[in-house]
Scaffold this motif. Sequence first.
Motif, PDB file in Angstrom:
ATOM      1  N   GLU A   1      32.740  35.942  46.488  1.00 55.38           N
ATOM      2  CA  GLU A   1      32.528  37.175  45.730  1.00 55.38           C
ATOM      3  C   GLU A   1      33.405  38.293  46.264  1.00 55.38           C
ATOM      4  OE1 GLU A   1      28.797  40.203  45.229  1.00 55.38           O
ATOM      5  OE2 GLU A   1      28.417  38.096  44.740  1.00 55.38           O
ATOM      6  N   ASP A   2      33.549  38.362  47.580  1.00 52.21           N
ATOM      7  CA  ASP A   2      34.403  39.383  48.183  1.00 52.21           C
ATOM      8  C   ASP A   2      35.865  39.151  47.822  1.00 52.21           C
ATOM      9  OD1 ASP A   2      34.757  41.663  50.073  1.00 52.21           O
ATOM     10  OD2 ASP A   2      35.916  40.169  51.187  1.00 52.21           O
ATOM     11  N   SER A   3      36.287  37.890  47.781  1.00 50.96           N
ATOM     12  CA  SER A   3      37.654  37.561  47.386  1.00 50.96           C
ATOM     13  C   SER A   3      37.935  38.045  45.976  1.00 50.96           C
ATOM     14  CB  SER A   3      37.890  36.049  47.460  1.00 50.96           C
ATOM     15  OG  SER A   3      37.728  35.563  48.764  1.00 50.96           O
ATOM     16  N   VAL A   4      36.986  37.807  45.086  1.00 47.34           N
ATOM     17  CA  VAL A   4      37.167  38.216  43.690  1.00 47.34           C
ATOM     18  C   VAL A   4      37.314  39.732  43.601  1.00 47.34           C
ATOM     19  CG1 VAL A   4      36.076  38.286  41.414  1.00 47.34           C
ATOM     20  CG2 VAL A   4      35.941  36.201  42.801  1.00 47.34           C
ATOM     21  N   ARG A   5      36.477  40.460  44.333  1.00 44.54           N
ATOM     22  CA  ARG A   5      36.563  41.932  44.296  1.00 44.54           C
ATOM     23  C   ARG A   5      37.913  42.410  44.813  1.00 44.54           C
ATOM     24  NH1 ARG A   5      31.038  41.788  46.067  1.00 44.54           N
ATOM     25  NH2 ARG A   5      31.747  41.991  48.225  1.00 44.54           N
TER      26      ARG A   5
ATOM     27  N   TYR B   1      34.506  35.627  36.295  1.00 41.81           N
ATOM     28  CA  TYR B   1      33.985  36.617  37.227  1.00 41.81           C
ATOM     29  C   TYR B   1      34.344  38.014  36.727  1.00 41.81           C
ATOM     30  CZ  TYR B   1      33.643  32.712  40.526  1.00 41.81           C
ATOM     31  OH  TYR B   1      33.349  31.521  41.132  1.00 41.81           O
TER      32      TYR B   1
ATOM     33  N   THR C   1      40.879  37.763  52.368  1.00 43.01           N
ATOM     34  CA  THR C   1      39.785  37.662  51.418  1.00 43.01           C
ATOM     35  C   THR C   1      38.823  36.531  51.715  1.00 43.01           C
ATOM     36  OG1 THR C   1      41.056  36.213  49.945  1.00 43.01           O
ATOM     37  CG2 THR C   1      41.260  38.573  49.580  1.00 43.01           C
TER      38      THR C   1
ATOM     39  N   GLY D   1      32.867  41.134  41.259  1.00 43.95           N
ATOM     40  CA  GLY D   1      32.595  39.872  41.937  1.00 43.95           C
ATOM     41  C   GLY D   1      31.464  39.065  41.343  1.00 43.95           C
TER      42      GLY D   1
END
Length: 301
Positions: A58-62, A92, A300, A96
Amino acid sequence: MGSSKKVPPLQNFRKAAYIAAIMRDTGSSSPLPFMKMHGLGNDFVVIDRRGGGAVLSEDSVRRIGDRHRGVGFDQLAVIETDPDADARLVFYNADGSLSGACGNATRCVARHLMNETGRSSLTLRTDRGLLACADAGNGLTRVNMGQPLLDWADVPLADAMETLELPIPGAPTATGMGNPHCTFFVEDAEAVDLASFGPAYEHHPLFPERTNVQVAHLIGKDHLRMRVWERGTGITLASGSSSCATAVAAARRGLTGRSVRIDLDGGTIHIDWREDGVHMTGPTAHVFDGVFTPAFLGETA
């Protein structure tokens, strides 16, 4: 006599050389390729995992969605293999969170895969189920987004009620398209301060999973003007599932027929609510290809 061996297109040489350069510079063997695409300005990062690859947190996506420190997108779409479809898509939002549907990203990926295979139709699996996609001619791509969900529990709403006119100011219509939608019909969609209006209703207690918010007005016969606030992302230039939901809501309220033109901030899309589902037709664009560097992926992780 010339060789019969096929020569890859020049862009494939360039992409391979670029990836090789990143690998040399970083000493890593795992860069992550991606595509940047858009449908009517509704923009996406698309990652193809059919051959394996990193699973993003989720952090990678953000971080990837950060338009200053990453690439930026309205939604991120991941292409995966599926035993009963040509591919499976996972979506996504920019915050995220997962999204069950993204119509314009589905059209973009469908166009990419049709170009890749030389086919004029294919099937993609999303959380909505199996979606039929086809070349509609003149550079347009059509996706059947399936039947709308009209019962309160399927949208979903927090309490049992009719979805045609919700008991909140403006009496909006609730529609499920694999993700929840709340459509307000107003005198002038341009006059609405969407930056404050959108988040106020995205987080309304009636919507336990939050909601996408649309404001729309009738321009003429079967012709709507619509603007959209997407949950987890904000104001976007277009939204496929929101366009489907708005067309369904307008037809249910007797404002239009079941086949409509919708003018969005990013352009025009056509929605046709048929017996077998809601068909969405519009243009797509493959803007560029890129590679996330191993250094960025390390940040990420």
